[in-house]
Design an enzyme around this catalytic site. Structure first.
Site: not given
Ligand SMILES: Cc1cc2nc3c(=O)[nH]c(=O)nc-3n(C[C@H](O)[C@H](O)[C@H](O)COP(=O)(O)OP(=O)(O)OC[C@H]3O[C@@H](n4cnc5c(N)ncnc54)[C@H](O)[C@@H]3O)c2cc1C
Length: 314
Positions: A166, A219, A294
């Protein structure tokens, strides 16, 4: 909320409500928000601003209820996915769920674990998202990344991205690097084998995780590795502290799994912070284990909240 399209025609809004742009459904106002639709638009914003907050799906971001003063960039309209044989190039705002389905349609294996994951490609790369013993770095080849310090686009390979559990170069350097797109090399496989894996993963996810109908950020804590190398379930440790169902204000620990905090009733970022800190503190007190959070934050937080998040991020 006024739409103020700038000279370069980037869709932008002042006083923009972000409630529908974060999975926790926190009400938070961005002073200014941009929706970029290509690399040129994205990069042009770095000429204008020093610090930018990037939001993909907002699935891992706790937004402050006090709002976000620095510009917010939403990437979801920059979402091209293109295949050439077993290589796929993906723009930052593409939904990884769609990517998983498109790979399946092309009989390519490797992205079955992305089914049901609420994330954009950029967010998944930044967080090195993973599930079912796979993660985004497994089939990663390279990424086009904007370096805001050097003011240029870099092409970084897997080693340069410093992926770990992560974590990545992007996450380790908040505000410095922005993912524009990434390239992956997948494996040709039987359509039915990919389909079965996706079904299995999807069913598992439905069994163990709250749906987005219960707003949450996934998580809260990483699973800790103990001194003997054994990996513990953070959820199990929190359960053992008797915290399932524990609530502060509108936020509470999910009744079915201790490592999820739900927005049950218009929770504020402060409610969420206090519940998460209670989980951290209870596990530390009972087991002497310091969990690592996280969740990423954006916007203004009070001094005491900042202090709590600093402790929980180790
Ligand atoms: C119901 C649920 C289930 C989930 N299950 C999992 C799982 O199984 N495994 C897991 O790993 N995570 C899980 N997550 C967490 C989440 O989905 C992950 O961390 C995912 O990678 C976040 O992606 P996002 O596009 O929503 O990023 P955001 O939440 O929008 O951003 C997260 C971080 O990444 C940065 N970011 C976003 N886009 C960019 C970019 N283009 N360049 C640089 N930085 C950027 C943001 O600034 C922020 O710091 C879950 C979340 C939920 C709500």
């Amino acid at each position: 909320m006024n739409c103020t399209c700038s000279k370069s025609n980037i869709e932008s809004y002042e006083k923009f409500e972000l409630k529908n742009f974060n999975a926790l459904k926190i009400s938070s106002t961005a002073d200014v928000a941009y929706f970029v639709k290509d690399e040129a638009q994205f990069c042009s914003l770095f000429e204008r601003y020093k610090n930018i907050n990037v939001i993909g799906c907002g699935s891992n971001v706790l937004l402050s209820s006090l709002g976000v003063r620095e510009p917010v960039v939403l990437t979801r309209k920059m979402s091209e996915i293109s295949f050439r044989k077993n290589v796929v190039e993906v723009e930052a705002g593409a939904a990884v769920q769609k990517l998983s389905v498109e790979a399946f349609k092309n009989s390519l294996s490797g992205f079955e674990f992305l089914i049901g994951l609420p994330a954009t490609l950029g967010g998944a790369v930044a967080m090195n998202a993973g599930a079912h013993n796979q993660c985004i770095s497994d089939f990663f080849v390279s990424a086009r990344v904007f370096d805001t310090l050097e003011n240029k686009i870099l092409c970084l390979d897997k080693e340069q991205m410093q992926f770990s559990y992560r974590n990545s170069l992007i996450k380790k350097n908040p505000n410095r690097y922005v993912v524009l797109s990434a390239k992956f090399e997948l494996i040709k496989a039987e359509h039915s084998a990919i389909e079965n894996k996706m079904k299995e993963n999807s069913e598992f996810r439905k069994r163990v995780q709250p749906s987005l109908a219960l707003p949450n950020l996934g998580s809260v804590f990483k699973n800790p590795t103990l001194q003997d190398g054994q990996v513990q379930s953070a959820g199990m440790l929190i359960d053992k502290c008797g915290l399932k169902g524990y609530k502060i204000g509108g936020a509470g620990v999910w009744e079915n799994h201790g490592n999820f905090v739900i927005n049950y009733n218009n929770c504020t970022s402060s409610d969420y912070t206090n519940v998460v800190y209670k989980m951290y503190d209870s596990v530390k007190e009972r087991f002497g284990i310091q969990l690592e959070c996280e969740i990423v934050r954006m916007g203004e937080f009070s001094e005491s909240e900042e202090e709590k998040w600093k402790i929980m991020s180790n």
